[in-house]
Design a protein around this motif. Structure first.
Motif, PDB file in Angstrom:
ATOM      1  N   ALA A 129      86.186  48.486   2.308  1.00  0.00           N
ATOM      2  CA  ALA A 129      87.163  47.309   2.831  1.00  0.00           C
ATOM      3  C   ALA A 129      88.294  48.369   3.437  1.00  0.00           C
ATOM      4  CB  ALA A 129      87.775  46.915   1.317  1.00  0.00           C
ATOM      5  N   GLY A 130      88.799  47.485   4.629  1.00  0.00           N
ATOM      6  CA  GLY A 130      89.666  48.391   5.370  1.00  0.00           C
ATOM      7  C   GLY A 130      89.220  48.837   6.481  1.00  0.00           C
ATOM      8  N   GLY A 131      87.922  49.186   6.748  1.00  0.00           N
ATOM      9  CA  GLY A 131      86.979  49.654   7.695  1.00  0.00           C
ATOM     10  C   GLY A 131      86.777  48.850   8.749  1.00  0.00           C
ATOM     11  N   SER A 132      85.875  49.189   9.970  1.00  0.00           N
ATOM     12  CA  SER A 132      85.755  48.399  11.224  1.00  0.00           C
ATOM     13  C   SER A 132      84.226  48.528  11.278  1.00  0.00           C
ATOM     14  CB  SER A 132      86.410  49.101  12.100  1.00  0.00           C
ATOM     15  OG  SER A 132      87.798  48.807  11.923  1.00  0.00           O
ATOM     16  N   LEU A 133      83.650  47.370  12.045  1.00  0.00           N
ATOM     17  CA  LEU A 133      82.561  47.415  12.399  1.00  0.00           C
ATOM     18  C   LEU A 133      82.277  46.735  13.835  1.00  0.00           C
ATOM     19  CD1 LEU A 133      80.004  46.421   9.434  1.00  0.00           C
ATOM     20  CD2 LEU A 133      80.060  48.658  10.916  1.00  0.00           C
ATOM     21  N   ARG A 134      81.335  46.813  14.523  1.00  0.00           N
ATOM     22  CA  ARG A 134      81.337  46.274  15.885  1.00  0.00           C
ATOM     23  C   ARG A 134      79.923  45.514  15.832  1.00  0.00           C
ATOM     24  NH1 ARG A 134      80.564  48.476  22.093  1.00  0.00           N
ATOM     25  NH2 ARG A 134      78.627  48.796  21.132  1.00  0.00           N
ATOM     26  N   LEU A 135      79.941  44.322  15.966  1.00  0.00           N
ATOM     27  CA  LEU A 135      78.541  43.456  16.020  1.00  0.00           C
ATOM     28  C   LEU A 135      78.327  43.144  17.580  1.00  0.00           C
ATOM     29  CD1 LEU A 135      78.819  40.853  13.351  1.00  0.00           C
ATOM     30  CD2 LEU A 135      78.142  43.414  13.086  1.00  0.00           C
ATOM     31  N   SER A 136      76.962  43.464  17.982  1.00  0.00           N
ATOM     32  CA  SER A 136      76.660  43.227  19.449  1.00  0.00           C
ATOM     33  C   SER A 136      75.605  42.251  19.396  1.00  0.00           C
ATOM     34  CB  SER A 136      76.080  44.452  19.954  1.00  0.00           C
ATOM     35  OG  SER A 136      77.302  45.364  20.131  1.00  0.00           O
ATOM     36  N   CYS A 137      75.713  41.392  20.432  1.00  0.00           N
ATOM     37  CA  CYS A 137      74.612  40.480  20.691  1.00  0.00           C
ATOM     38  C   CYS A 137      74.020  40.460  21.870  1.00  0.00           C
ATOM     39  CB  CYS A 137      75.212  39.109  20.402  1.00  0.00           C
ATOM     40  SG  CYS A 137      74.016  37.719  20.618  1.00  0.00           S
ATOM     41  N   ALA A 138      72.623  40.804  22.291  1.00  0.00           N
ATOM     42  CA  ALA A 138      72.183  40.882  23.456  1.00  0.00           C
ATOM     43  C   ALA A 138      71.391  39.727  23.491  1.00  0.00           C
ATOM     44  CB  ALA A 138      71.246  42.050  23.740  1.00  0.00           C
ATOM     45  N   ALA A 139      71.478  38.831  24.668  1.00  0.00           N
ATOM     46  CA  ALA A 139      70.958  37.673  25.002  1.00  0.00           C
ATOM     47  C   ALA A 139      70.037  37.564  26.105  1.00  0.00           C
ATOM     48  CB  ALA A 139      71.893  36.486  25.233  1.00  0.00           C
ATOM     49  N   SER A 140      68.738  37.393  26.064  1.00  0.00           N
ATOM     50  CA  SER A 140      67.948  37.503  27.378  1.00  0.00           C
ATOM     51  C   SER A 140      68.049  35.813  27.877  1.00  0.00           C
ATOM     52  CB  SER A 140      66.392  37.701  26.931  1.00  0.00           C
ATOM     53  OG  SER A 140      66.148  36.741  25.905  1.00  0.00           O
ATOM     54  N   GLY A 141      67.660  36.120  29.121  1.00  0.00           N
ATOM     55  CA  GLY A 141      67.476  34.675  29.714  1.00  0.00           C
ATOM     56  C   GLY A 141      68.538  34.620  30.787  1.00  0.00           C
ATOM     57  N   ARG A 142      68.330  34.044  32.042  1.00  0.00           N
ATOM     58  CA  ARG A 142      69.176  34.110  33.307  1.00  0.00           C
ATOM     59  C   ARG A 142      70.478  33.360  33.228  1.00  0.00           C
ATOM     60  NH1 ARG A 142      64.117  33.444  37.890  1.00  0.00           N
ATOM     61  NH2 ARG A 142      62.999  35.616  37.211  1.00  0.00           N
ATOM     62  N   THR A 143      70.415  32.309  32.229  1.00  0.00           N
ATOM     63  CA  THR A 143      71.437  31.376  32.144  1.00  0.00           C
ATOM     64  C   THR A 143      72.590  31.725  31.110  1.00  0.00           C
ATOM     65  OG1 THR A 143      70.306  29.994  30.670  1.00  0.00           O
ATOM     66  CG2 THR A 143      69.998  29.586  32.937  1.00  0.00           C
ATOM     67  N   PHE A 144      72.486  33.154  30.788  1.00  0.00           N
ATOM     68  CA  PHE A 144      73.333  33.496  29.742  1.00  0.00           C
ATOM     69  C   PHE A 144      74.836  33.176  30.061  1.00  0.00           C
ATOM     70  CE2 PHE A 144      75.272  36.101  26.259  1.00  0.00           C
ATOM     71  CZ  PHE A 144      76.578  36.775  26.821  1.00  0.00           C
ATOM     72  N   CYS A 185      74.509  35.395  15.707  1.00  0.00           N
ATOM     73  CA  CYS A 185      75.267  35.225  17.072  1.00  0.00           C
ATOM     74  C   CYS A 185      74.538  33.866  17.715  1.00  0.00           C
ATOM     75  CB  CYS A 185      74.814  36.193  18.037  1.00  0.00           C
ATOM     76  SG  CYS A 185      75.189  36.009  19.723  1.00  0.00           S
ATOM     77  N   ALA A 186      75.386  32.999  18.235  1.00  0.00           N
ATOM     78  CA  ALA A 186      74.578  31.686  18.804  1.00  0.00           C
ATOM     79  C   ALA A 186      75.043  31.403  19.922  1.00  0.00           C
ATOM     80  CB  ALA A 186      74.910  30.462  17.841  1.00  0.00           C
ATOM     81  N   ALA A 187      74.287  30.875  20.999  1.00  0.00           N
ATOM     82  CA  ALA A 187      74.567  30.284  22.419  1.00  0.00           C
ATOM     83  C   ALA A 187      74.601  28.711  22.497  1.00  0.00           C
ATOM     84  CB  ALA A 187      73.488  30.766  23.333  1.00  0.00           C
ATOM     85  N   GLY A 188      75.705  28.196  23.087  1.00  0.00           N
ATOM     86  CA  GLY A 188      75.540  26.635  23.090  1.00  0.00           C
ATOM     87  C   GLY A 188      76.973  26.242  23.846  1.00  0.00           C
ATOM     88  N   ALA A 189      77.482  25.135  23.193  1.00  0.00           N
ATOM     89  CA  ALA A 189      78.780  24.600  23.700  1.00  0.00           C
ATOM     90  C   ALA A 189      79.940  24.976  22.941  1.00  0.00           C
ATOM     91  CB  ALA A 189      78.592  22.942  23.700  1.00  0.00           C
ATOM     92  N   PHE A 190      81.024  25.152  23.411  1.00  0.00           N
ATOM     93  CA  PHE A 190      82.182  26.004  23.259  1.00  0.00           C
ATOM     94  C   PHE A 190      82.826  25.184  21.877  1.00  0.00           C
ATOM     95  CE2 PHE A 190      85.620  29.231  22.622  1.00  0.00           C
ATOM     96  CZ  PHE A 190      86.691  28.350  22.754  1.00  0.00           C
ATOM     97  N   GLY A 200      70.406  33.743  16.749  1.00  0.00           N
ATOM     98  CA  GLY A 200      69.721  34.929  16.555  1.00  0.00           C
ATOM     99  C   GLY A 200      68.925  34.994  15.042  1.00  0.00           C
ATOM    100  N   GLN A 201      68.626  36.352  14.873  1.00  0.00           N
ATOM    101  CA  GLN A 201      68.172  36.164  13.371  1.00  0.00           C
ATOM    102  C   GLN A 201      68.916  36.434  12.358  1.00  0.00           C
ATOM    103  OE1 GLN A 201      67.766  38.632  15.594  1.00  0.00           O
ATOM    104  NE2 GLN A 201      68.377  40.273  14.266  1.00  0.00           N
TER     105      GLN A 201
END
Length: 121
Positions: free
Chosen positions: A14-29, A96-101, A112-113
């Motif tokens: 508790a009080g710490g930090s993490l960075r999550l990353s999401c890499a998305a394949s596809g030309r339309t990212f 992580c998810a891709a779609g409409a805002f 993602g999984q």
């Protein structure tokens, strides 16, 4: 069409930090808004943060405002979630998810999984 893949989860105090990353394949990212959602055991999936296609507009769940920051790099097809001042109640599987805002899971077509984030007290 894009396929998100999350990374960066783990165990933090508790009080710490993490960075999550999401890499998305596809030309339309860059055509998609990107969102982060989370799901704790026994609870429904909930919205955490979203960023529009250009990165110029972001939105956060009230409980993470001021602690989490979402960002994206369209040149690298990535979106990040920087999490600071983590609390035990942030423990969940993060998706992580891709779609409409927006804040509704149904607005996001590609998911993602998930990656586990555990915050110990």
């Amino acid at each position: 069409q894009v396929q998100p893949v999350e990374s960066g989860g783990g165990l933090v105090q508790a009080g710490g930090s993490l960075r999550l990353s999401c890499a998305a394949s596809g030309r339309t990212f860059s055509s998609y808004a990107m969102g982060w959602f989370r799901q704790a055991p026994g609870k429904e999936r909930e919205f955490v943060a979203a960023i529009n296609w250009s990165g110029g507009n972001t939105y956060y769940q009230d409980s993470v405002k001021g602690r989490f920051t979402i960002s994206r790099d369209n040149a690298k097809n990535t979106v990040n979630l920087h999490m600071n001042s983590l609390k035990p109640e942030d423990t969940a599987v993060y998706y992580c998810a891709a779609g409409a805002f927006g804040v509704t899971p149904n607005w996001y077509a590609y998911w993602g999984q998930g990656t586990q984030v555990t915050v110990s007290s």
